[in-house]
Design a protein around this motif. Sequence first.
Motif, PDB file in Angstrom:
ATOM      1  N   THR A 748      -8.727  18.167  -2.531  1.00 25.25           N
ATOM      2  CA  THR A 748      -7.427  18.333  -3.268  1.00 25.25           C
ATOM      3  C   THR A 748      -7.450  17.245  -4.256  1.00 25.25           C
ATOM      4  N   GLY A 749      -8.145  15.802  -4.138  1.00 22.21           N
ATOM      5  CA  GLY A 749      -8.498  14.866  -4.977  1.00 22.21           C
ATOM      6  C   GLY A 749      -7.252  13.427  -4.659  1.00 22.21           C
ATOM      7  N   ALA A 750      -6.494  14.113  -3.471  1.00 21.32           N
ATOM      8  CA  ALA A 750      -5.408  12.989  -3.248  1.00 21.32           C
ATOM      9  C   ALA A 750      -6.026  11.877  -2.593  1.00 21.32           C
ATOM     10  N   LEU A 751      -7.094  11.854  -1.767  1.00 21.49           N
ATOM     11  CA  LEU A 751      -7.738  10.860  -1.054  1.00 21.49           C
ATOM     12  C   LEU A 751      -8.581  10.131  -2.095  1.00 21.49           C
ATOM     13  N   ARG A 752      -9.227  10.717  -3.012  1.00 18.27           N
ATOM     14  CA  ARG A 752     -10.044  10.089  -4.204  1.00 18.27           C
ATOM     15  C   ARG A 752      -9.233   9.131  -4.972  1.00 18.27           C
ATOM     16  N   LYS A 753      -7.904   9.616  -5.188  1.00 14.63           N
ATOM     17  CA  LYS A 753      -6.949   9.101  -6.105  1.00 14.63           C
ATOM     18  C   LYS A 753      -6.676   7.574  -5.506  1.00 14.63           C
ATOM     19  N   GLY A 754      -6.291   7.919  -4.011  1.00 14.78           N
ATOM     20  CA  GLY A 754      -5.666   6.714  -3.290  1.00 14.78           C
ATOM     21  C   GLY A 754      -6.675   5.485  -3.322  1.00 14.78           C
ATOM     22  N   VAL A 755      -7.939   6.115  -3.002  1.00 15.08           N
ATOM     23  CA  VAL A 755      -9.130   5.244  -2.910  1.00 15.08           C
ATOM     24  C   VAL A 755      -9.315   4.344  -4.023  1.00 15.08           C
ATOM     25  N   GLN A 756      -9.368   5.079  -5.114  1.00 15.47           N
ATOM     26  CA  GLN A 756      -9.584   4.630  -6.449  1.00 15.47           C
ATOM     27  C   GLN A 756      -8.391   3.367  -6.865  1.00 15.47           C
ATOM     28  N   GLU A 757      -7.055   3.661  -6.586  1.00  7.48           N
ATOM     29  CA  GLU A 757      -6.048   2.881  -6.828  1.00  7.48           C
ATOM     30  C   GLU A 757      -6.043   1.777  -6.026  1.00  7.48           C
ATOM     31  N   LEU A 758      -6.431   1.729  -4.797  1.00  6.72           N
ATOM     32  CA  LEU A 758      -6.556   0.653  -3.815  1.00  6.72           C
ATOM     33  C   LEU A 758      -7.724  -0.126  -4.352  1.00  6.72           C
ATOM     34  N   LEU A 759      -8.872   0.307  -4.648  1.00  5.38           N
ATOM     35  CA  LEU A 759      -9.974  -0.429  -5.122  1.00  5.38           C
ATOM     36  C   LEU A 759      -9.506  -1.192  -6.501  1.00  5.38           C
ATOM     37  N   GLU A 760      -8.836  -0.578  -7.438  1.00  5.83           N
ATOM     38  CA  GLU A 760      -8.574  -1.355  -8.558  1.00  5.83           C
ATOM     39  C   GLU A 760      -7.556  -2.504  -8.439  1.00  5.83           C
ATOM     40  N   ARG A 761      -6.729  -2.433  -7.497  1.00  4.94           N
ATOM     41  CA  ARG A 761      -5.788  -3.755  -7.110  1.00  4.94           C
ATOM     42  C   ARG A 761      -6.469  -4.715  -6.237  1.00  4.94           C
ATOM     43  N   HIS A 762      -7.508  -4.376  -5.483  1.00  8.39           N
ATOM     44  CA  HIS A 762      -8.062  -5.100  -4.490  1.00  8.39           C
ATOM     45  C   HIS A 762      -8.964  -6.575  -5.129  1.00  8.39           C
ATOM     46  N   PRO A 763      -8.525  -7.663  -4.640  1.00  5.50           N
ATOM     47  CA  PRO A 763      -9.282  -8.581  -5.547  1.00  5.50           C
ATOM     48  C   PRO A 763     -10.474  -9.092  -5.197  1.00  5.50           C
ATOM     49  N   ASN A 764     -11.168  -8.406  -4.162  1.00  5.38           N
ATOM     50  CA  ASN A 764     -12.632  -8.603  -4.194  1.00  5.38           C
ATOM     51  C   ASN A 764     -13.680  -7.572  -4.759  1.00  5.38           C
ATOM     52  N   VAL A 765     -12.853  -6.493  -5.457  1.00  2.66           N
ATOM     53  CA  VAL A 765     -13.549  -5.529  -6.251  1.00  2.66           C
ATOM     54  C   VAL A 765     -13.766  -5.866  -7.536  1.00  2.66           C
ATOM     55  N   LYS A 766     -14.980  -5.803  -8.156  1.00  7.71           N
ATOM     56  CA  LYS A 766     -15.323  -6.178  -9.592  1.00  7.71           C
ATOM     57  C   LYS A 766     -14.711  -4.971 -10.547  1.00  7.71           C
ATOM     58  N   SER A 767     -15.580  -3.835 -10.237  1.00  8.82           N
ATOM     59  CA  SER A 767     -15.289  -2.546 -10.965  1.00  8.82           C
ATOM     60  C   SER A 767     -15.585  -1.440 -10.005  1.00  8.82           C
ATOM     61  N   THR A 768     -15.259  -0.024 -10.412  1.00  4.81           N
ATOM     62  CA  THR A 768     -15.341   1.172  -9.618  1.00  4.81           C
ATOM     63  C   THR A 768     -16.029   2.228 -10.518  1.00  4.81           C
ATOM     64  N   ARG A 769     -16.833   3.100  -9.999  1.00  6.29           N
ATOM     65  CA  ARG A 769     -17.093   4.250 -10.937  1.00  6.29           C
ATOM     66  C   ARG A 769     -17.461   5.517  -9.826  1.00  6.29           C
ATOM     67  N   LEU A 770     -17.468   6.794 -10.323  1.00  5.31           N
ATOM     68  CA  LEU A 770     -17.740   7.872  -9.242  1.00  5.31           C
ATOM     69  C   LEU A 770     -19.333   7.810  -9.159  1.00  5.31           C
ATOM     70  N   GLY A 771     -19.530   8.628  -8.164  1.00  3.44           N
ATOM     71  CA  GLY A 771     -21.214   8.660  -7.779  1.00  3.44           C
ATOM     72  C   GLY A 771     -21.736   9.597  -8.726  1.00  3.44           C
ATOM     73  N   SER A 772     -23.133   9.234  -8.949  1.00  4.43           N
ATOM     74  CA  SER A 772     -23.958  10.212  -9.714  1.00  4.43           C
ATOM     75  C   SER A 772     -24.425  11.127  -9.340  1.00  4.43           C
ATOM     76  N   GLN A 773     -25.158  12.158  -9.743  1.00  3.50           N
ATOM     77  CA  GLN A 773     -25.414  13.264  -9.198  1.00  3.50           C
ATOM     78  C   GLN A 773     -26.093  13.248  -7.919  1.00  3.50           C
ATOM     79  N   GLY A 774     -27.140  12.123  -7.920  1.00  2.00           N
ATOM     80  CA  GLY A 774     -27.903  11.961  -6.165  1.00  2.00           C
ATOM     81  C   GLY A 774     -27.019  11.113  -5.495  1.00  2.00           C
ATOM     82  N   GLU A 775     -25.909  10.630  -5.718  1.00  3.51           N
ATOM     83  CA  GLU A 775     -25.005   9.844  -5.163  1.00  3.51           C
ATOM     84  C   GLU A 775     -24.016  10.499  -4.344  1.00  3.51           C
TER      85      GLU A 775
END
Length: 786
Positions: A748-775
Amino acid sequence: MLERVLRILEYDKMKDQLLQFAGSSLGKKRVKAMTPFFEEETIRDEHAKTAEAAKIVRLKGTAPLGGLKDIKASIKRAEIGAQLNEGELLDIASTIYASRRFRSFIEGLVEDEIELVILPEMTRSMTPLTDLEHEIKQAIDENGHVLDSASPALRQIRQSIRSLESSVRSKLENTTRSSSGRKMLSDAIVTIRNDRYVIPVKAEYRNHFGGIVHDQSASGQTLFVEPEFAVTTNNQLREAKAKEETEIQRILFELSGSVSEVTGELAVILDVMTEVDFMFAKAYYGASIKATEPKLDTDGSFDLRKARHPLIPEDEIVPIDVSLGDAYSSLVITGPNTGGKTVTLKTVGMLTLMAQSGLQIPVQEGSTAGIYQKIFADIGDEQSIEQSLSTFSSHMTNIVNIMDNVDHESLVLFDELGAGTDPTEGAALAIAILDRVRSIGAKVIATTHYSELKGYAYNREGVINASVEFDVETLRPTYRLLIGIPGRSNAFAISKRLGLGDDIIEEAGLHVTADSNKMEKMISSLEDSRKAAEKDYDEADALLQEAEALHAELAEELERIEVEKERIFERAEEKANKAVEKAMEEAEFIIAELREMQANAPSIKDHKLIDAKKRLEDSEVTLKKKKKTSPVKKKKPVDTLLPGDEVKVVSLNQKGHIVEASGKTDYMVQLGMMKMKVKKDDLLYIDRPKPVETKPLATLRGRDAHVKPELDLRGERYESAMMDVEKYLDDAVLAGYHQVSIIHGKGTGALRKGVQELLERHPNVKSTRLGSQGEGGSGVTVAQLK
């Protein structure tokens, strides 16, 4: 021959006892027709049936068998199209109900996981004719009366009958109540004669009412008159009753037709329930005589322990141990009369017949019964006045028949073999007969009071002596069978006990041969040895029982201690885990506060925070249960504290470890994430960890850290997944990863949204992106770590 043996061994008297436990006339017929079987498979099948019924009796006490009726004749009449009466139909309904109830009872036992094999299969063969049962019971009540509800026509006819009866009675009662009527009537009542309502009229007033005279009193003074005004109504009433009878016959014929359609199923029900009744009759009888299921030996060997004759009351009989067929195939029981020799023969014979009839027998558990193709018995006084035969001649006629038919699969029982003639010739004849039967291979038990046969067993292989014990002090037999010891005559001892002079007894002893004296002394010695052995056995058995009881008591106490130890251990573990959980919660709270401070105080390194959290997690206590514990050794007091020592700060009631010594009396102590200087007097030494081999810092990263470069969250709940991501990021930083992948799936996308929001505010995360076709595409989020 079998019929004569059954009569001699009183088989029918045993069946009379069994008969009392049959619940129906069919079961009783089955008992009366019972005879021993001679095919091994049939005998084992019968024992299996009895054992299964006995198992139910033992577990449940009783089985529901009431209501079974003998409906064989009714089934045959229904087959040829005859009309059954009310009683026959009720018996059929009762039998169907009995079969249905018993089937439900067995199905309930199977559901309760009681292991049954035979009865479930038998009950499954019965068709539950519930519709026919209900059809009959809705038409006929338990008293055999056809109900109004049997048909709409019958209900209407009976309503008409009741209306007509009320009408005619009302007219006649008006006459009995009138003043003129009472004067002309013998009694003011309405009665019935020839199925018609009448009134009792005095003879002189006969012509006053007209109508019909149906009867008169014995004196002739009273006439029972149907008045003219009641004739018409009585006629209508008789017509209605005729219609009622016609309708009842139609209903019975219709029900009989329903029965004729299922006669085959009814026959199966009847056969199965008859066999069930017979099985439970055997089970109930076995319980009443405390019987057990014997092992069966097709070689004809038997070993009956604590055997009792079922026809002798339990409080009057002495159980015997008797066996045959292993070390010896012939048993010769010697000794005086009235000692119980014949009872022993009859007990063996009766129990053998019972075992071959599929009955359990009154013996100790683990006993063995033999299976024989032929059973012969020559017991009791066979004198025949009609045939002018003496006792000896009659016995010999029977023995001749036995000798003509005996084979190697036979059991032969001889009572007082050779008696009734000259002792010398009788003993010689007995020996010759025993030798011949032995040579054929049959199993033999013979009783005799001839002293010559006492030595018979010592000269023949496969033959053993036995006797029935006699108490000289009480001058009464004890009825105990003694295997291996021949019987003593006890004549001299008994005579002396009764007061016969010693001089007469001594003179009598001079006439006894030296061989006889030698035999008597040998027997006496054997009896003394047996009694001594029995005494030793009883003492040893008592000690064994005492030791077993003590062992059981100690084992029970040990088990109690183990259970108590486990209980105490579980309570301690539960308490320790609660303390650790509380400490973890406090640590999480402190780390959260420190993270808030990190924004204002950059000097606090993030890896230090994560390292502190890991140390707190590793501090969780896990108690290991051990069945055996060794004594706890006392720790030696320590004068000098070293870095790494575990200590307790008494004033703060907190545990920690020494980081370094700050002086002679001061130490730097690590308490959780805090360091503080503490006086030595305020420290309590707890433990000193053993030195461990340390790896270079480089080895603590990468693969050795046991942290994978990706985290799979698929299938987890949202809250649990967020906590896992938090912990995983801390572990990944310690492991030295620069990039990690969080697999959350598309969904449904709810888990993806929650993960991305947590990563954006985490002090040890520099940047995030969705996986490529092979990932993994949008099902994966890739995070770059600082």
